[in-house]
Design a protein around this motif. Structure first.
Motif, short mmCIF file in Angstrom:
data_model
loop_
_atom_site.label_atom_id
_atom_site.label_comp_id
_atom_site.label_asym_id
_atom_site.label_seq_id
_atom_site.Cartn_x
_atom_site.Cartn_y
_atom_site.Cartn_z
N THR A 34 0.82 -1.22 0.00
CA THR A 34 0.00 0.00 0.00
C THR A 34 0.85 1.26 0.00
N GLN A 35 2.18 1.13 0.17
CA GLN A 35 3.05 2.29 0.08
C GLN A 35 3.39 2.59 -1.38
N GLN A 36 3.97 3.76 -1.61
CA GLN A 36 4.40 4.15 -2.95
C GLN A 36 5.77 3.53 -3.25
N TYR A 51 6.11 6.98 -9.25
CA TYR A 51 5.71 6.18 -8.09
C TYR A 51 4.33 5.57 -8.30
N LEU A 52 4.23 4.29 -7.96
CA LEU A 52 2.98 3.55 -8.02
C LEU A 52 2.64 3.03 -6.63
N GLN A 53 1.38 2.86 -6.37
CA GLN A 53 0.96 2.29 -5.09
C GLN A 53 1.06 0.77 -5.18
N TRP A 54 1.74 0.16 -4.20
CA TRP A 54 1.97 -1.28 -4.24
C TRP A 54 0.74 -2.03 -3.75
N TRP A 129 0.98 -3.01 -13.88
CA TRP A 129 0.33 -1.87 -13.25
C TRP A 129 -1.05 -1.65 -13.88
N LEU A 139 -6.22 6.05 -8.69
CA LEU A 139 -5.10 5.34 -8.08
C LEU A 139 -4.37 4.56 -9.17
N THR A 141 -1.68 1.69 -9.53
CA THR A 141 -1.17 0.67 -8.62
C THR A 141 -0.39 -0.41 -9.37
#
Length: 219
Positions: A34-36, A51-54, A129, A139, A141
């Motif tokens: 949930t972190q970048q 940056y993507l949200q994991w 992604w 979002l 991700t």
């Protein structure tokens, strides 16, 4: 699987080795779902970093909370699952790291290990992604692909993240490469001789802990 990793290499080295420019960069010794995460995406104009949200949230999902359950995707069946099938040819990415953690069962407890590649050098996970939009919320991700373990990882866990070397990285990011069989052929266990592992503090279990001591070996 891959549920935690690090990126503490200097900004200058990351930019030099990957041929990118970073505007924002904060090193982390304990990157959690949930972190970048820092990622590369291939376009017809070249590779782009951001940056993507994991934790992948499929574009068609009604509930964004599903992302916390989709931090990894099995490479063997990635072209069969509705969440990932279309992404394999259209939305591939690389997630940048310099080590990752895995937990080895030891009796009734789990001992965390830090795993490094190429003597602690920078490396990239193969990922997918997607973009999720609902009303005014967007979002972007990602998920990390996993495969069967090599000899080193087999002693720790029954899965390992897919790590791509330079030529495979180039093909993975190339938007003109769309052959699913070829893309899946890149998703192999990394060479055992280029990896190392050592036990680390159980403080890494808590994602709020984030300091250099987490990566130091313990007896």
């Amino acid at each position: 699987m891959c549920g935690r990793f690090t990126l503490e290499t200097s900004k200058e080295v990351i930019e030099s080795e990957l041929g990118i420019e970073l505007s924002d960069y904060i090193p982390s010794y304990n990157i959690a779902p949930t972190q970048q995460v820092l990622a590369l995406v291939g376009t017809n104009q070249g590779n782009k970093a951001g940056y993507l949200q994991w934790g992948l949230i499929p574009s068609w999902s009604k509930d964004p909370k599903i992302g916390s359950k989709m931090i990894n995707a099995r490479s063997e069946s990635v072209d069969e699952k509705p969440s990932f099938n279309r992404l394999l040819t259209r939305r591939r990415c690389l997630i940048v790291a310099d080590s990752f953690y895995e937990w080895k069962k030891d009796g009734g407890e789990k001992q965390p290990y830090r795993i490094t590649v190429n003597d602690g050098g920078l490396f990239t996970f193969a990922g997918l992604w997607d973009r999720w939009q609902q009303q005014d919320q967007t979002l972007v991700t990602c998920t990390i692909l996993t495969t069967k373990p090599n000899a080193l990882m087999d002693s720790l866990h029954h899965r390992m993240p897919v790590i791509l070397e330079e030529q495979a990285r180039n093909d993975w990011l190339n938007p003109r490469v769309e052959d699913k069989n070829y893309l899946k052929s890149l998703l192999q266990p990394f060479e055992t001789s280029k990896m190392a592992a050592h036990p680390v503090s159980k403080r890494v279990n808590n994602p709020r802990n984030n300091d250099h001591a987490l990566i130091e070996p313990v007896s």
